[in-house]
Design a protein around this motif. Structure first.
Motif, short mmCIF file in Angstrom:
data_model
loop_
_atom_site.label_atom_id
_atom_site.label_comp_id
_atom_site.label_asym_id
_atom_site.label_seq_id
_atom_site.Cartn_x
_atom_site.Cartn_y
_atom_site.Cartn_z
N THR A 1 -15.88 -25.29 -2.31
CA THR A 1 -16.89 -24.43 -2.23
C THR A 1 -17.52 -23.84 -3.38
O THR A 1 -18.89 -23.58 -3.71
CB THR A 1 -16.38 -23.28 -1.16
N GLU A 2 -16.71 -23.43 -4.41
CA GLU A 2 -16.95 -23.02 -5.86
C GLU A 2 -17.82 -24.08 -6.50
O GLU A 2 -18.97 -23.67 -7.20
CB GLU A 2 -15.62 -22.58 -6.64
N MET A 3 -17.60 -25.33 -6.33
CA MET A 3 -18.35 -26.30 -7.00
C MET A 3 -19.71 -26.30 -6.53
O MET A 3 -20.83 -26.52 -7.32
CB MET A 3 -17.76 -27.56 -6.58
N ILE A 4 -19.99 -26.07 -5.16
CA ILE A 4 -21.36 -26.28 -4.72
C ILE A 4 -22.12 -25.05 -5.09
O ILE A 4 -23.39 -25.07 -4.97
CB ILE A 4 -21.37 -27.03 -3.35
N THR A 5 -21.35 -23.85 -5.02
CA THR A 5 -22.33 -22.59 -5.02
C THR A 5 -22.07 -22.05 -6.17
O THR A 5 -22.91 -20.96 -6.61
CB THR A 5 -21.55 -21.58 -3.94
N GLY A 6 -21.27 -22.28 -7.20
CA GLY A 6 -20.94 -21.86 -8.50
C GLY A 6 -20.28 -20.58 -8.44
O GLY A 6 -20.24 -19.72 -9.56
N ILE A 7 -19.77 -20.06 -7.22
CA ILE A 7 -19.11 -18.87 -7.24
C ILE A 7 -17.77 -18.72 -7.54
O ILE A 7 -17.11 -19.81 -6.85
CB ILE A 7 -19.55 -18.23 -5.73
N ASP A 8 -17.23 -17.80 -8.17
CA ASP A 8 -15.80 -17.82 -8.29
C ASP A 8 -15.08 -17.01 -7.33
O ASP A 8 -14.93 -15.81 -7.42
CB ASP A 8 -15.35 -17.44 -9.62
N LEU A 9 -14.48 -17.74 -6.43
CA LEU A 9 -14.16 -16.78 -5.17
C LEU A 9 -12.82 -16.01 -5.46
O LEU A 9 -12.87 -14.92 -4.75
CB LEU A 9 -13.81 -18.08 -4.01
N VAL A 10 -11.94 -16.58 -6.00
CA VAL A 10 -11.00 -15.78 -6.72
C VAL A 10 -11.16 -14.47 -7.30
O VAL A 10 -10.49 -13.50 -7.04
CB VAL A 10 -9.79 -16.51 -7.51
N ALA A 11 -12.16 -14.58 -8.31
CA ALA A 11 -12.64 -13.49 -9.06
C ALA A 11 -13.31 -12.57 -8.17
O ALA A 11 -13.08 -11.22 -8.39
CB ALA A 11 -13.45 -13.86 -10.14
N GLU A 12 -14.16 -13.17 -7.14
CA GLU A 12 -14.86 -12.07 -6.32
C GLU A 12 -13.91 -11.37 -5.38
O GLU A 12 -14.20 -10.27 -5.18
CB GLU A 12 -15.80 -13.04 -5.60
N MET A 13 -12.79 -11.83 -4.89
CA MET A 13 -11.80 -11.03 -4.10
C MET A 13 -11.01 -10.27 -4.80
O MET A 13 -10.57 -9.07 -4.28
CB MET A 13 -10.90 -12.33 -3.29
N GLU B 1 0.84 -1.11 -0.12
CA GLU B 1 0.04 0.01 -0.15
C GLU B 1 0.80 1.25 -0.02
O GLU B 1 0.68 2.24 -0.67
CB GLU B 1 -1.02 -0.06 1.29
N GLU B 2 2.13 1.29 0.76
CA GLU B 2 2.98 2.39 0.65
C GLU B 2 3.47 2.68 -0.75
O GLU B 2 3.98 3.58 -0.90
CB GLU B 2 4.02 2.27 1.94
N ALA B 3 3.45 1.53 -1.33
CA ALA B 3 4.08 1.81 -2.90
C ALA B 3 2.78 2.05 -3.63
O ALA B 3 3.14 2.25 -5.03
CB ALA B 3 4.58 0.48 -3.28
N GLY B 4 1.71 2.34 -3.22
CA GLY B 4 0.54 2.81 -4.08
C GLY B 4 0.04 1.77 -4.61
O GLY B 4 -0.81 1.86 -5.81
N MET B 5 -0.01 0.64 -4.31
CA MET B 5 -0.69 -0.24 -4.97
C MET B 5 -1.75 -1.15 -3.86
O MET B 5 -1.91 -0.80 -2.75
CB MET B 5 0.15 -1.65 -5.35
N ILE B 6 -2.78 -1.74 -4.55
CA ILE B 6 -3.84 -2.46 -3.79
C ILE B 6 -3.31 -3.89 -3.45
O ILE B 6 -2.83 -4.59 -4.29
CB ILE B 6 -5.16 -2.57 -4.69
N PHE B 7 -3.70 -4.18 -2.31
CA PHE B 7 -3.27 -5.75 -1.83
C PHE B 7 -4.74 -6.15 -2.02
O PHE B 7 -5.70 -5.97 -1.38
CB PHE B 7 -3.06 -5.42 -0.18
N VAL B 8 -4.59 -7.48 -2.56
CA VAL B 8 -5.76 -8.05 -2.80
C VAL B 8 -6.11 -9.13 -1.50
O VAL B 8 -5.74 -10.20 -1.41
CB VAL B 8 -5.91 -9.09 -4.13
N GLY B 9 -7.13 -8.31 -0.57
CA GLY B 9 -7.13 -9.22 0.70
C GLY B 9 -7.49 -8.27 1.84
O GLY B 9 -7.83 -7.09 1.26
N PRO B 10 -7.77 -8.61 2.86
CA PRO B 10 -8.07 -7.47 3.98
C PRO B 10 -7.00 -6.58 4.42
O PRO B 10 -5.98 -6.70 3.74
CB PRO B 10 -8.46 -8.49 5.31
#
Lengths: 460, 78
Positions: free
Chosen positions: A301-313, A97-106
């Motif tokens: 989890t993706e298999m039973i929900t159809g949600i792409d968790l990596v794309a969502e994050m 973040e100090e380098a001006g970039m986004i961290f993909v996570g909390p």
């Protein structure tokens, strides 16, 4: 979407997974790699790649200055940490973040808070999530110990308040036993630590490991149901399922509700997992920790929900709101994942960093294999042994186990010993078929000689 | 002269932990089965043992260096 150029600070199968998810979102991918990883699949698949250091992880995938510099040089606007390595390093988040970039996570603060056992327990309690009941702090003397134990319920674990690392832990099944054990434990604690204070908590002797996948955008949070990961060896998960067949609907609903409450309470952003111990006898669950990253077993989890968790994050990291509401997250059928490691299960799981000579990846309806192999690939010895994961999905758990067997029989990784024979033996084990296991089940099962060349028809 | 070779590819260490001295130094007696170093392979540490007795001459592979299977790690003199 604020993210146009994503830097992947990881390797192996998860790097491939992230590259593919990002490309599907129209994002330019930049793959970091060590000197030993120039040939890996994610390097070939990414739009560009950059070497960040020597083979040793300390010099490359754990090297914060080198990674941040490489991300800056390649004009990345965001960094995905994957799992392991720096994925739960608040220092890395701050550097990115100090380098001006986004961290993909909390946020770094969330990682700090949830990474601290005491702070995480406090956050859970504040959000109404059950934790393993215990004495609030230290207990002096047998009478006080009995009073606490009566309140929290037997069996109880008695530990030295000043101790650590499992030393001097005793289990009392009832009051009579506790009255006998407590003075001994206090005496031992006094001798070992110069402090006879005790700590008492409920003993959950053969727990099942159940976890809830959550997604948050910093304001709202949803759950994507639960997974069960009770089949473990040396505290490493080897076989994971979604959902947890041992839960009834009431317990499932309460478990998932509690996870969302905690995610919302900490204004969670990204994909996360709350891990619980589940006591099947009493149907109680207890929060143990939160993992603030994508997990190895996310595909079930993706298999039973159809949600792409990596794309969502990636999307929420780019500032978008969650793309789904809770009522849009289904729970369809049953999914199982097994970890394919370069280890020889018939030789005490000895690492086997061989060269892939002939590769057949099973395909078909409800079969997914996340991996980073290619024919002729020399598996480097410098990192962990996970080569990939075979994931299957079917209407029922029984059908999923059958499909898993077919997929494992079709998988061929020539030239390398893998954990496939272990998984085939587990798929045939009556206890696994019946769902009759817990976190302490697999190791004694292995020690009892259930996995031999005879039982598996020899190695591959 | 006898060579001690690496049984596996990985990272070779002369010491059990960074705080401890190397397993062997020049002139030390080496018995068959003595541990002379560690190979870290896929996050697992495997002991490298001498297959024959002798007198330790020197490490050939550097501490914390990447080695291939069969690489000479150390030499013994008879």
């Amino acid at each position: 979407m604020a993210i146009r150029r994503l830097f992947i600070a990881n390797r192996g199968e998860i790097a491939v997974r992230i590259v593919r998810a990002a490309r599907a979102l129209g994002i330019h991918t930049i793959q970091a790699h060590s000197e030993a990883d120039t040939e890996m699949l994610a390097v070939r698949e990414a739009d560009e790649a950059i070497c960040v250091g020597k083979a040793s992880a300390a010099d490359s995938y754990l090297n914060i200055p080198a990674l941040v510099e490489a991300a800056r040089k390649t004009e990345a606007d965001a960094v995905h940490p994957g799992y392991g390595f720096l994925s739960e390093s608040a220092a890395f988040v701050r550097a990115v973040e100090e380098a001006g970039m986004i961290f993909v996570g909390p946020s770094a603060d969330t990682i700090d808070r949830m990474g601290d056992k005491v702070a995480a327990r406090e956050a859970a309690e504040a959000a109404g999530v059950p934790v393993v009941p215990g004495s609030d702090g230290r207990v002096e003397g047998a009478a006080a110990a009995v009073e606490v134990a009566t309140r929290i319920g037997y069996p109880v674990m008695v530990k030295a308040a000043a101790g650590g690392g499992g030393r001097g832990i005793r289990v009392a099944q009832d009051e009579a036993e506790l009255r006998k054990l407590a003075p001994q434990a206090a005496q031992e604690a006094e001798a070992a630590f110069g402090d006879g204070g005790l700590y008492i908590e409920r003993a959950i002797l053969s727990p099942r490991h159940i976890e809830v996948q959550i997604l948050g955008d910093g304001t709202d949070a949803v759950h994507c149901w639960e997974r069960e990961c009770s089949l473990q060896r040396r505290r490493q998960k080897v076989w994971e399922e979604a959902g947890a067949a041992c839960l009834d609907e009431a317990a499932r609903a309460e478990l998932c509700r509690s996870a969302v409450a905690l995610a919302k309470a900490v204004q969670y952003r990204g994909a996360g997992t709350l891990e619980y111990l589940y006591d099947q006898k009493t149907k109680e669950f207890f929060f143990i920790e939160m993992n603030t990253r994508i997990q190895v077993e996310h595909p079930v989890t993706e298999m039973i929900t159809g949600i792409d968790l990596v794309a969502e994050m990636i999307r929420v990291a780019g500032g978008e709101k969650l793309s789904v509401t809770q009522d849009q997250i289904p729970r369809n059928g049953h999914a199982i994942e097994v970890r394919i490691n370069a280890e020889d299960p018939l030789n005490n799981f000895m690492p086997f960093p061989g060269k892939v000579d002939g590769l057949t990846i099973p395909e078909g309806e409800g079969v997914r294999v996340d991996h980073f192999l290619s024919d002729g690939y020399q598996i480097p010895p410098f990192y962990d042994s996970l080569l990939g994961k075979v994931i299957v999905h079917a209407k029922t758990r029984d059908a999923a186990i059958d499909k898993l067997k077919q997929a494992l029989e079709a998988l061929k990784v020539g030239g390398v010993r893998t954990t496939v024979p272990l998984h085939l033996a587990l798929a045939d084990a009556p206890e696994v078929r019946a769902g009759d296991f817990h976190t302490q089940w697999l190791e004694p099962w292995l020690a009892a000689g259930n996995l031999t060349a005879d039982s598996t028809g020899g190695t591959q | 002269m006898a060579d001690i070779q690496s049984p596996l590819p990985g990272t070779f260490y002369h010491q059990a932990t960074p705080e401890e001295p190397p397993y062997k130094a020049k002139g030390d007696a080496v018995a068959e089965g003595d541990v002379i170093g560690l190979i870290e392979v896929m996050k697992t540490f495997i002991e490298v043992k001498a297959e024959a007795a002798g007198t330790f001459d020197a490490y050939v592979a550097d501490n914390a260096s990447a080695v291939t299977a069969g690489a000479v790690l150390a030499t013994l003199v008879d």
